[in-house]
Design a protein around this motif. Structure first.
Motif, short mmCIF file in Angstrom:
data_model
loop_
_atom_site.label_atom_id
_atom_site.label_comp_id
_atom_site.label_asym_id
_atom_site.label_seq_id
_atom_site.Cartn_x
_atom_site.Cartn_y
_atom_site.Cartn_z
N THR A 199 120.38 -73.37 -0.84
CA THR A 199 118.97 -72.99 -0.91
C THR A 199 118.63 -71.95 0.14
OG1 THR A 199 118.42 -74.87 0.53
CG2 THR A 199 118.22 -75.21 -1.84
N VAL A 200 117.70 -71.07 -0.21
CA VAL A 200 117.12 -70.17 0.78
C VAL A 200 116.14 -70.97 1.63
CG1 VAL A 200 117.43 -68.07 -0.57
CG2 VAL A 200 115.35 -69.42 -0.87
N ARG A 201 115.50 -70.29 2.57
CA ARG A 201 114.56 -70.99 3.46
C ARG A 201 113.15 -70.95 2.84
NH1 ARG A 201 117.69 -71.74 7.86
NH2 ARG A 201 119.36 -70.21 8.10
N SER A 202 112.91 -71.87 1.94
CA SER A 202 111.61 -71.95 1.28
C SER A 202 110.65 -72.82 2.07
CB SER A 202 111.77 -72.55 -0.13
OG SER A 202 112.55 -71.72 -0.95
N VAL A 203 109.38 -72.47 2.01
CA VAL A 203 108.31 -73.26 2.62
C VAL A 203 107.24 -73.50 1.58
CG1 VAL A 203 106.47 -73.32 4.36
CG2 VAL A 203 108.69 -72.32 4.94
N PHE A 204 106.85 -74.76 1.43
CA PHE A 204 105.72 -75.13 0.59
C PHE A 204 104.77 -75.97 1.43
CE2 PHE A 204 109.21 -74.42 -2.31
CZ PHE A 204 108.63 -73.70 -3.34
N ILE A 205 103.53 -75.51 1.56
CA ILE A 205 102.49 -76.34 2.16
C ILE A 205 101.72 -76.97 1.00
CG2 ILE A 205 100.49 -76.44 3.68
CD1 ILE A 205 103.13 -75.71 5.09
N ILE A 206 101.69 -78.29 0.98
CA ILE A 206 101.11 -79.05 -0.13
C ILE A 206 99.99 -79.92 0.42
CG2 ILE A 206 101.65 -80.78 -1.91
CD1 ILE A 206 104.61 -79.68 -1.68
N ASP A 207 98.85 -79.92 -0.25
CA ASP A 207 97.69 -80.64 0.29
C ASP A 207 97.65 -82.09 -0.19
OD1 ASP A 207 96.47 -80.75 -2.26
OD2 ASP A 207 95.15 -79.06 -1.87
N ASP A 259 104.37 -90.40 -4.34
CA ASP A 259 104.02 -91.65 -3.67
C ASP A 259 104.21 -91.52 -2.16
OD1 ASP A 259 103.34 -94.57 -3.80
OD2 ASP A 259 105.34 -94.72 -2.90
N TRP A 260 105.32 -90.92 -1.76
CA TRP A 260 105.61 -90.73 -0.33
C TRP A 260 104.57 -89.84 0.34
CZ3 TRP A 260 106.84 -86.17 2.28
CH2 TRP A 260 107.33 -86.32 3.59
N ALA A 261 104.13 -88.81 -0.37
CA ALA A 261 103.21 -87.82 0.20
C ALA A 261 101.74 -88.23 0.12
CB ALA A 261 103.38 -86.48 -0.53
N LYS A 262 101.45 -89.27 -0.60
CA LYS A 262 100.06 -89.62 -0.93
C LYS A 262 99.17 -89.65 0.31
CE LYS A 262 97.45 -93.00 -3.66
NZ LYS A 262 97.56 -94.26 -4.45
N GLY A 263 98.05 -88.91 0.24
CA GLY A 263 97.06 -88.92 1.31
C GLY A 263 97.35 -87.99 2.47
N SER A 264 98.46 -87.27 2.42
CA SER A 264 98.85 -86.40 3.52
C SER A 264 99.08 -84.97 3.03
CB SER A 264 100.15 -86.89 4.18
OG SER A 264 100.01 -88.18 4.71
N TRP A 265 99.02 -84.04 3.97
CA TRP A 265 99.56 -82.72 3.75
C TRP A 265 101.08 -82.81 3.92
CZ3 TRP A 265 96.73 -77.99 3.17
CH2 TRP A 265 95.33 -78.15 3.20
N VAL A 266 101.80 -81.90 3.31
CA VAL A 266 103.26 -81.90 3.41
C VAL A 266 103.76 -80.50 3.74
CG1 VAL A 266 105.45 -82.30 2.21
CG2 VAL A 266 103.50 -83.80 1.77
N PHE A 267 104.64 -80.42 4.71
CA PHE A 267 105.41 -79.23 5.02
C PHE A 267 106.81 -79.47 4.43
CE2 PHE A 267 108.25 -77.49 8.63
CZ PHE A 267 108.49 -76.29 7.97
N PHE A 268 107.02 -78.95 3.22
CA PHE A 268 108.27 -79.16 2.49
C PHE A 268 109.10 -77.89 2.62
CE2 PHE A 268 110.23 -79.86 -2.00
CZ PHE A 268 111.34 -80.45 -1.44
N PHE A 269 110.29 -78.01 3.19
CA PHE A 269 111.08 -76.81 3.47
C PHE A 269 112.56 -77.05 3.22
CE2 PHE A 269 111.16 -79.38 7.22
CZ PHE A 269 112.30 -79.08 7.94
N SER A 270 113.22 -76.01 2.75
CA SER A 270 114.65 -76.09 2.47
C SER A 270 115.44 -75.28 3.50
CB SER A 270 114.96 -75.57 1.07
OG SER A 270 114.52 -74.24 0.91
N HIS A 271 116.69 -75.69 3.70
CA HIS A 271 117.60 -74.92 4.55
C HIS A 271 118.93 -74.77 3.82
CE1 HIS A 271 118.72 -79.10 5.61
NE2 HIS A 271 119.92 -78.60 5.87
N PRO A 272 119.69 -73.72 4.11
CA PRO A 272 120.92 -73.46 3.35
C PRO A 272 121.99 -74.54 3.48
CG PRO A 272 120.16 -71.44 4.38
CD PRO A 272 119.31 -72.54 4.92
N ALA A 273 122.24 -75.02 4.70
CA ALA A 273 123.36 -75.96 4.85
C ALA A 273 123.31 -76.66 6.20
CB ALA A 273 124.69 -75.23 4.70
#
Length: 209
Positions: free
Chosen positions: A120-128, A25-39
């Motif tokens: 978490t490691v430094r993951s990157v997900f680009i979501i359309d 719902d939050w991402a609806k209609g947008s691209w998302v740069f979803f990324f994790s960091h260790p701490a």
């Protein structure tokens, strides 16, 4: 769970620095740069969060929402944001997920036990905007991400979607693109009236605006 390019990004509901969100719902209609960091309160992560905040206008003009994540609490995130803003001379306004139970980290395979069993490691997900995973990158804990590459690949994905082309190595906006091999020359005449340069029958370069 192992995510692959083309998969639907898993949905989740969780607390963030901007309240509870339901991801789809939050991402609806947008691209998302979803990324994790260790701490929180760690040096590389502080620079990455700051850089994401500094690039807010660049993400906005591409219709991209940044979303951070670590296994720290909301309270820790909020305190650390003050440090990010102060040391990186910025104003961090995007939400950061508080994944203290590792729920989302496990869902997105962000925990790599040989690095850490809890961070978490430094993951990157680009979501359309269709909530499909379009790109996955993983960096080790000691190496910060290249944000020029993150913006470049978003530009490339949006270009290939819009114009049904492919992007060559080291492509940057304004460079020539590749007419896909699945497009015949007859079809290409209609799609690309500006013409193209043929290096090989399977390698045709054209310029687009």
């Amino acid at each position: 769970m192992t995510l692959r390019i083309g998969d639907t990004a898993p949905n989740f509901t969780i607390d963030t620095t901007q309240g509870s969100i339901e991801f789809h719902d939050w991402a609806k209609g947008s691209w998302v740069f979803f990324f994790s960091h260790p701490a929180d309160y760690t040096p590389v992560c502080t620079t990455e969060m700051g850089r994401t905040a500094q690039l807010a206008p660049e993400f906005e003009k591409r219709n991209v929402k940044p979303l951070g994540l670590s296994t720290d609490t909301v309270e820790a995130h909020k305190g650390w944001i003050n440090d990010v803003n102060d040391t990186q001379n910025t104003l961090l306004e995007f939400p950061i997920v508080a994944d203290k139970d590792l729920e989302v980290a496990q869902l997105y395979d962000m925990i790599h036990p040989n690095e850490s069993a809890t961070a978490t490691v430094r993951s990157v997900f680009i979501i359309d905007p269709n909530q499909k995973v379009r790109l996955i990158m993983t960096y080790p804990m000691t190496v910060g991400r290249n944000f020029n590459e993150i913006l470049r690949v978003i530009d490339a994905l949006q270009t290939t979607d819009r114009d049904e082309v492919a992007c060559p190595a080291d492509w940057l906006p304004g460079d020539s693109v590749i007419i896909r091999p699945t497009v015949s020359d007859e079809e290409a005449k209609e799609k690309f009236p500006q013409g193209w340069k043929t290096l090989r029958p399977y390698l045709r370069l054209t310029d687009i605006k």
